[in-house]
Design a protein around this motif. Sequence first.
Motif, short mmCIF file in Angstrom:
data_model
loop_
_atom_site.label_atom_id
_atom_site.label_comp_id
_atom_site.label_asym_id
_atom_site.label_seq_id
_atom_site.Cartn_x
_atom_site.Cartn_y
_atom_site.Cartn_z
N GLU A 167 30.84 53.65 73.94
CA GLU A 167 31.63 54.19 72.84
C GLU A 167 32.84 54.93 73.38
OE1 GLU A 167 31.62 57.38 69.17
OE2 GLU A 167 29.68 56.73 69.96
N VAL A 168 34.02 54.48 73.01
CA VAL A 168 35.26 55.17 73.37
C VAL A 168 35.49 56.27 72.35
CG1 VAL A 168 37.74 54.93 73.66
CG2 VAL A 168 36.22 53.13 74.46
N LYS A 169 35.53 57.49 72.83
CA LYS A 169 35.67 58.65 71.95
C LYS A 169 37.13 59.01 71.72
CE LYS A 169 32.22 60.54 70.96
NZ LYS A 169 31.23 60.29 69.87
N ALA A 170 37.36 60.08 70.96
CA ALA A 170 38.70 60.59 70.68
C ALA A 170 38.82 62.01 71.22
CB ALA A 170 38.97 60.57 69.18
N VAL A 204 41.11 52.65 76.36
CA VAL A 204 40.42 51.38 76.13
C VAL A 204 40.81 50.38 77.21
CG1 VAL A 204 40.21 49.40 74.58
CG2 VAL A 204 40.14 51.72 73.65
N ALA A 205 42.10 50.26 77.48
CA ALA A 205 42.57 49.31 78.49
C ALA A 205 42.05 49.68 79.88
CB ALA A 205 44.09 49.26 78.50
N ARG A 206 42.01 50.96 80.17
CA ARG A 206 41.53 51.39 81.49
C ARG A 206 40.06 51.05 81.66
NH1 ARG A 206 44.22 56.49 84.34
NH2 ARG A 206 43.43 56.17 86.45
N MET A 218 32.71 50.06 71.55
CA MET A 218 32.58 50.66 70.22
C MET A 218 33.55 51.82 70.05
SD MET A 218 28.45 51.02 69.88
CE MET A 218 28.38 52.41 71.01
N SER A 219 33.90 52.09 68.79
CA SER A 219 34.66 53.30 68.48
C SER A 219 34.65 53.55 66.98
CB SER A 219 36.10 53.20 68.97
OG SER A 219 36.78 54.44 68.79
N PHE A 220 34.75 54.82 66.62
CA PHE A 220 35.02 55.19 65.22
C PHE A 220 36.51 55.05 64.91
CE2 PHE A 220 31.04 57.57 65.80
CZ PHE A 220 30.41 57.36 64.59
N GLU A 221 37.33 55.13 65.95
CA GLU A 221 38.78 55.14 65.74
C GLU A 221 39.29 53.71 65.58
OE1 GLU A 221 39.69 58.19 65.36
OE2 GLU A 221 37.72 58.81 66.11
N ARG A 222 39.88 53.42 64.43
CA ARG A 222 40.34 52.06 64.16
C ARG A 222 41.32 51.54 65.21
NH1 ARG A 222 39.17 54.56 59.43
NH2 ARG A 222 38.20 53.36 57.72
N ILE A 266 32.55 43.73 69.77
CA ILE A 266 33.43 44.85 69.40
C ILE A 266 32.83 45.48 68.15
CG2 ILE A 266 35.75 45.58 68.75
CD1 ILE A 266 35.69 44.36 71.51
N VAL A 267 32.54 46.77 68.23
CA VAL A 267 31.84 47.44 67.14
C VAL A 267 32.73 48.50 66.51
CG1 VAL A 267 29.74 48.69 66.47
CG2 VAL A 267 29.69 47.11 68.43
N TRP A 268 32.90 48.38 65.20
CA TRP A 268 33.56 49.44 64.43
C TRP A 268 32.48 50.35 63.90
CZ3 TRP A 268 34.98 48.91 58.67
CH2 TRP A 268 35.58 50.09 58.22
N LEU A 269 32.48 51.62 64.34
CA LEU A 269 31.53 52.61 63.88
C LEU A 269 32.08 53.29 62.63
CD1 LEU A 269 30.71 54.18 67.36
CD2 LEU A 269 29.29 52.56 66.07
#
Length: 250
Positions: free
Chosen positions: A106-109, A120-122, A139-143, A158-161
């Motif tokens: 999960e990629v956070k903010a 994300v790219a890194r 995954m991420s909550f951030e669109r 690819i997961v949209w939370l």
Amino acid sequence: MDRTEIASHRGGAFLWPENSLLAFRKALTWPAEQIEFDVHASAEGEPVVIHDATLDRTTDGSGPVVAMPWGELQRLRVKGTGGECVPHLSEVAALIGPSAQRLRLEVKADPEKRPYPGLVARCGRLLDSLGLKPRTIMMSFERPSVAEAAALGGFEQIVWLVDGPALRAATPGDLVRECQGLGATEVGVHVKGATEALRDALRAQGLRLSVWGANHADTIHRALMLGVDVLATDDPPLAIELRRDAKPLR
């Protein structure tokens, strides 16, 4: 998919210190299919495995993760591990890589809920260099982060939370359309918000449903009976035990 997959949430947060190498080593001894973890960015953009945007709760440091360079972050200790350092994504990937389990990242903010530029790219480049991108569920909550991961391509899923307010404000059809618009292949919701209607609407379009928060017998059982594609749990041994006898309505 024949059965609901189990993901050890933060490595199994009920049992071991969350998002630690110790937790991931323990999780790898159980027959779950995935290990879930979270990534924030250091001051120079290095992918740091930690759940919160701040260091205070789970480490001996304090302040925002993004305020500190990796050289300082790697000297911090994760509470409850007996002195283990805060992990870098490369360390977690190297640990999980040789196993049969997959990475559920999960990629956070940042503390202001803004996506980290370039994170994300890194992550994608690092995983690609290790041959693990096709075994990674991003995954991420951030669109914007979801759309960026979809545009990069090469990930297993690819997961949209979707958080509670967004879930309550949308119909299953709305969620399907937004998922497709973002380029996601799966919608993740809290287990209490998962329904047959959402599951069926997603499946009708070839999309998947996953849940988090399935941490006790009742919520694990609910997820299994719904036949969700993946359940993320803080207690993977319990979920594995309950899955053995589950007969999902799918």
